[in-house]
Design a protein around this motif. Structure first.
Motif, PDB file in Angstrom:
ATOM      1  N   GLY A  60       0.808  -1.207   0.000  1.00  0.00           N
ATOM      2  CA  GLY A  60       0.000   0.000   0.000  1.00  0.00           C
ATOM      3  C   GLY A  60       0.840   1.255   0.000  1.00  0.00           C
ATOM      4  O   GLY A  60       0.355   2.343  -0.275  1.00  0.00           O
ATOM      5  N   ASP A  61       2.133   1.127   0.305  1.00  0.00           N
ATOM      6  CA  ASP A  61       3.006   2.291   0.374  1.00  0.00           C
ATOM      7  C   ASP A  61       3.568   2.675  -0.991  1.00  0.00           C
ATOM      8  O   ASP A  61       4.096   3.769  -1.148  1.00  0.00           O
ATOM      9  CB  ASP A  61       4.176   2.025   1.341  1.00  0.00           C
ATOM     10  CG  ASP A  61       3.691   1.783   2.765  1.00  0.00           C
ATOM     11  OD1 ASP A  61       4.333   1.003   3.476  1.00  0.00           O
ATOM     12  OD2 ASP A  61       2.672   2.390   3.141  1.00  0.00           O
ATOM     13  N   LYS A  62       3.493   1.780  -1.962  1.00  0.00           N
ATOM     14  CA  LYS A  62       4.124   2.037  -3.249  1.00  0.00           C
ATOM     15  C   LYS A  62       3.183   2.747  -4.216  1.00  0.00           C
ATOM     16  O   LYS A  62       1.998   2.437  -4.303  1.00  0.00           O
ATOM     17  CB  LYS A  62       4.617   0.727  -3.875  1.00  0.00           C
ATOM     18  CG  LYS A  62       5.884   0.190  -3.233  1.00  0.00           C
ATOM     19  CD  LYS A  62       6.566  -0.804  -4.140  1.00  0.00           C
ATOM     20  CE  LYS A  62       7.914  -1.235  -3.536  1.00  0.00           C
ATOM     21  NZ  LYS A  62       8.676  -2.074  -4.468  1.00  0.00           N
ATOM     22  N   MET A  88      13.744   2.322 -10.125  1.00  0.00           N
ATOM     23  CA  MET A  88      13.068   1.813  -8.921  1.00  0.00           C
ATOM     24  C   MET A  88      14.043   1.618  -7.763  1.00  0.00           C
ATOM     25  O   MET A  88      13.659   1.753  -6.604  1.00  0.00           O
ATOM     26  CB  MET A  88      12.343   0.501  -9.251  1.00  0.00           C
ATOM     27  CG  MET A  88      11.098   0.710 -10.103  1.00  0.00           C
ATOM     28  SD  MET A  88      10.064  -0.785 -10.279  1.00  0.00           S
ATOM     29  CE  MET A  88      11.084  -1.767 -11.382  1.00  0.00           C
ATOM     30  N   LYS A  89      15.304   1.321  -8.073  1.00  0.00           N
ATOM     31  CA  LYS A  89      16.296   1.203  -7.000  1.00  0.00           C
ATOM     32  C   LYS A  89      16.514   2.544  -6.311  1.00  0.00           C
ATOM     33  O   LYS A  89      16.707   2.618  -5.095  1.00  0.00           O
ATOM     34  CB  LYS A  89      17.619   0.697  -7.572  1.00  0.00           C
ATOM     35  CG  LYS A  89      17.586  -0.765  -7.999  1.00  0.00           C
ATOM     36  CD  LYS A  89      18.895  -1.171  -8.679  1.00  0.00           C
ATOM     37  CE  LYS A  89      18.817  -2.601  -9.205  1.00  0.00           C
ATOM     38  NZ  LYS A  89      20.050  -2.980  -9.959  1.00  0.00           N
ATOM     39  N   GLU A  90      16.477   3.611  -7.113  1.00  0.00           N
ATOM     40  CA  GLU A  90      16.641   4.954  -6.552  1.00  0.00           C
ATOM     41  C   GLU A  90      15.348   5.467  -5.922  1.00  0.00           C
ATOM     42  O   GLU A  90      15.380   6.384  -5.103  1.00  0.00           O
ATOM     43  CB  GLU A  90      17.094   5.934  -7.640  1.00  0.00           C
ATOM     44  CG  GLU A  90      18.518   5.738  -8.110  1.00  0.00           C
ATOM     45  CD  GLU A  90      18.994   6.863  -9.014  1.00  0.00           C
ATOM     46  OE1 GLU A  90      18.302   7.919  -9.061  1.00  0.00           O
ATOM     47  OE2 GLU A  90      20.037   6.704  -9.662  1.00  0.00           O
ATOM     48  N   ASN A  91      14.230   4.874  -6.345  1.00  0.00           N
ATOM     49  CA  ASN A  91      12.917   5.320  -5.853  1.00  0.00           C
ATOM     50  C   ASN A  91      12.109   4.103  -5.408  1.00  0.00           C
ATOM     51  O   ASN A  91      11.162   3.686  -6.089  1.00  0.00           O
ATOM     52  CB  ASN A  91      12.167   6.079  -6.954  1.00  0.00           C
ATOM     53  CG  ASN A  91      12.927   7.297  -7.441  1.00  0.00           C
ATOM     54  OD1 ASN A  91      12.809   8.379  -6.886  1.00  0.00           O
ATOM     55  ND2 ASN A  91      13.731   7.112  -8.492  1.00  0.00           N
ATOM     56  N   PRO A  92      12.474   3.519  -4.264  1.00  0.00           N
ATOM     57  CA  PRO A  92      11.833   2.272  -3.821  1.00  0.00           C
ATOM     58  C   PRO A  92      10.346   2.392  -3.533  1.00  0.00           C
ATOM     59  O   PRO A  92       9.664   1.378  -3.397  1.00  0.00           O
ATOM     60  CB  PRO A  92      12.620   1.905  -2.556  1.00  0.00           C
ATOM     61  CG  PRO A  92      13.254   3.181  -2.108  1.00  0.00           C
ATOM     62  CD  PRO A  92      13.527   3.973  -3.333  1.00  0.00           C
ATOM     63  N   ASN A  93       9.848   3.609  -3.458  1.00  0.00           N
ATOM     64  CA  ASN A  93       8.413   3.795  -3.213  1.00  0.00           C
ATOM     65  C   ASN A  93       7.596   3.790  -4.496  1.00  0.00           C
ATOM     66  O   ASN A  93       6.374   3.935  -4.466  1.00  0.00           O
ATOM     67  CB  ASN A  93       8.174   5.126  -2.485  1.00  0.00           C
ATOM     68  CG  ASN A  93       8.557   6.327  -3.342  1.00  0.00           C
ATOM     69  OD1 ASN A  93       9.607   6.308  -3.988  1.00  0.00           O
ATOM     70  ND2 ASN A  93       7.739   7.363  -3.347  1.00  0.00           N
ATOM     71  N   ILE A  94       8.276   3.605  -5.641  1.00  0.00           N
ATOM     72  CA  ILE A  94       7.576   3.620  -6.931  1.00  0.00           C
ATOM     73  C   ILE A  94       7.749   2.273  -7.628  1.00  0.00           C
ATOM     74  O   ILE A  94       8.860   1.763  -7.756  1.00  0.00           O
ATOM     75  CB  ILE A  94       8.104   4.749  -7.840  1.00  0.00           C
ATOM     76  CG1 ILE A  94       7.909   6.120  -7.169  1.00  0.00           C
ATOM     77  CG2 ILE A  94       7.389   4.720  -9.195  1.00  0.00           C
ATOM     78  CD1 ILE A  94       8.481   7.275  -7.969  1.00  0.00           C
ATOM     79  N   GLN A  95       6.637   1.703  -8.071  1.00  0.00           N
ATOM     80  CA  GLN A  95       6.637   0.450  -8.834  1.00  0.00           C
ATOM     81  C   GLN A  95       6.262   0.764 -10.283  1.00  0.00           C
ATOM     82  O   GLN A  95       5.273   1.454 -10.540  1.00  0.00           O
ATOM     83  CB  GLN A  95       5.617  -0.536  -8.245  1.00  0.00           C
ATOM     84  CG  GLN A  95       5.443  -1.816  -9.042  1.00  0.00           C
ATOM     85  CD  GLN A  95       6.668  -2.721  -8.960  1.00  0.00           C
ATOM     86  OE1 GLN A  95       7.354  -2.750  -7.939  1.00  0.00           O
ATOM     87  NE2 GLN A  95       6.945  -3.437 -10.035  1.00  0.00           N
ATOM     88  N   LEU A  96       7.056   0.276 -11.246  1.00  0.00           N
ATOM     89  CA  LEU A  96       6.790   0.511 -12.660  1.00  0.00           C
ATOM     90  C   LEU A  96       6.178  -0.725 -13.309  1.00  0.00           C
ATOM     91  O   LEU A  96       6.608  -1.840 -13.044  1.00  0.00           O
ATOM     92  CB  LEU A  96       8.086   0.874 -13.400  1.00  0.00           C
ATOM     93  CG  LEU A  96       8.863   2.093 -12.885  1.00  0.00           C
ATOM     94  CD1 LEU A  96      10.101   2.319 -13.762  1.00  0.00           C
ATOM     95  CD2 LEU A  96       7.993   3.340 -12.861  1.00  0.00           C
ATOM     96  N   ASP A  97       5.208  -0.487 -14.145  1.00  0.00           N
ATOM     97  CA  ASP A  97       4.564  -1.566 -14.897  1.00  0.00           C
ATOM     98  C   ASP A  97       4.644  -1.216 -16.379  1.00  0.00           C
ATOM     99  O   ASP A  97       3.908  -0.362 -16.877  1.00  0.00           O
ATOM    100  CB  ASP A  97       3.110  -1.707 -14.454  1.00  0.00           C
ATOM    101  CG  ASP A  97       2.350  -2.751 -15.270  1.00  0.00           C
ATOM    102  OD1 ASP A  97       3.007  -3.586 -15.908  1.00  0.00           O
ATOM    103  OD2 ASP A  97       1.106  -2.724 -15.263  1.00  0.00           O
TER     104      ASP A  97
END
Length: 447
Positions: A60-62, A88-97
């Motif tokens: 839920g945090d991403k 995503m490694k630099e921005n662990p709160n973001i998931q890319l699809d």
């Protein structure tokens, strides 16, 4: 009465449960499929997703960003997803699809535009301003925006200065050629259409018909449309005295299309196109090119890797499109190839812009340029691949936007492709081709 009430309650409960199930489906149809799979006909999005990284447990945090791309080659997709993993490694709160819908791309995006429910980031594939403009965020304040190349800046920047997308790879379509064959037959790179046809005659004659000067496919008729689209610019747009304004104003005399159609038909009649043009497939090209049976291919050398898998040492060249009007110079057709634009109404616009800026880093632009074998859309990117020297050689040649994207209404590309195939099949004459273009131009322009 009580029984009726119980029945009604049960029906309402069942409908509620069904609606809950629908609301929990992943947006965009997120099932992943291999690169060579075909999307289901009934639900074209159901098999288009390609995750940027191994599936992670829901969090839920991403923040989840969905990115649509027109890239079809696996190598290109892998580089795109690799850069995404670094982000995503630099921005662990973001998931890319990442999703790659393939041939269904335009249909899916049109549905999403109609519903005003677009991906966070998507590839505008040549239509940043005309088709997608009102849905895209303005990126002119981004740090990379002032560094766009001169040949692509105006393609994605409108008259008000709005920058619609980052151009990761710039399209620059000329004519690809077998450099070994040209050397074998002592042919200099043609600069005019007459020189190109003379080269075709020499190759056909001296090879005793073993080498097809040009390869085209009537089944994958986009190759025929590509010839017409690429040569429409030298015919009608590039010369000093041109028809650009009359095309834009809807006043073009479509009888002038007849010479362009006649040229294509003459190429077939003179044996300059592979004799099986109506039954050949685009997928036949790499094998024939590798065997030295094809000299010229309209467009960019996107087939190069497939050729080198068969014949690693063959040399493939790229040249500007020879001029056809006296006094004119060779040029290219181009504009956007692979881009990233952000949905202006997206819930995570700030994160979308951050992602695009990450892809605009020189080291990432370099990776994309090297795998796509295309020039980058930003200055100062030190890409180096087998066609870099050709792009540098022709850096000062003019690049005209694809003819159909500027001067024809939406839907005309299909008309060109199908009628081009009918022309070579003998069911349409050049004059009838012109009449068909006129009818469809007027119909689609007033739609």
């Amino acid at each position: 009465m009580r029984k009726t009430l119980q029945t009604t309650t049960a029906v309402v409960l069942l409908i509620s449960l069904a609606l809950m199930g629908c609301s929990q489906r992943p947006s965009g149809g997120a099932a992943s499929t291999p690169d060579n799979s075909k999307p289901a006909a009934a639900k074209p999005e159901a098999s288009t997703a390609a995750p940027a990284a191994p599936a992670a447990a829901p969090s839920g945090d991403k923040i989840r960003l969905t990115i649509y791309s027109t890239m079809s080659e696996t190598a290109n997709q892998d580089v795109l997803k690799g850069i995404g993993n670094d982000f995503m490694k630099e921005n662990p709160n973001i998931q890319l699809d990442f999703q790659f819908p393939g041939s269904e791309y335009e249909n899916i995006l049109k549905v999403k535009m109609a519903a005003n429910d677009l991906p966070d980031v998507w590839d505008t594939h040549g239509w940043a301003i005309i088709r997608y403009g009102k849905f895209l965020a303005d990126l002119k304040d981004q740090p990379w925006a002032s560094n766009q190349t001169d040949t692509v800046k105006n393609v994605v920047t409108d008259k008000d200065g709005k920058v619609h997308a980052l151009v990761m790879s710039e399209a620059k379509d000329g004519i690809s050629f077998n450099a070994d064959l040209l050397q074998k037959y002592g042919i200099e790179v043609p600069k005019t259409y007459n020189e190109l046809m003379a080269a075709a005659e020499k190759i056909k004659t001296q090879s005793n018909g073993e080498v097809a000067p040009f390869f085209m496919s009537g089944i994958d008729n986009g190759m025929l449309g590509g010839y017409l689209d690429i040569y429409a610019s030298p015919f009608y747009i590039a010369p000093k005295e041109n028809f650009a304004q009359s095309l834009l104003d809807g006043k073009f005399d479509w009888n002038k299309w007849t010479p362009l159609a006649q040229n294509l038909l003459d190429m077939q009649k003179k044996g300059y196109i592979n004799s099986d043009v109506l039954t050949a497939k685009r997928s036949d090209l790499p094998q024939r090119f590798a065997q030295g049976k094809v000299a010229f291919v309209m467009g960019a050398p996107s087939f190069a890797d497939d050729v080198h898998k068969i014949s690693p040492n063959i040399k493939i060249g790229l040249m500007a499109v020879p001029s056809i009007v006296d006094g004119d110079e060779p040029s290219f057709s181009g504009g956007e190839r692979y881009t990233m634009g952000a949905w202006k109404d997206g819930k995570h616009l700030a994160e979308s812009k951050k992602l695009i800026t990450f892809f605009a880093k020189p080291e990432n632009m370099e990776k994309i340029a090297n795998v796509t074998k295309l020039p980058p859309g930003l200055k100062g990117v030190n890409s180096k691949h087998e066609f870099s020297d050709y792009y540098n050689k022709y850096v000062n040649n003019r690049v005209f936007p694809y003819f159909d994207r500027v001067y024809l209404p939406n839907g005309m590309w299909d008309v060109m492709c199908k009628t081009g195939a009918a022309l070579l099949a003998g069911t349409v004459t050049p004059a009838q081709f012109s009449e068909k273009m006129k009818q469809e131009y007027e119909r689609l322009r007033n739609k």
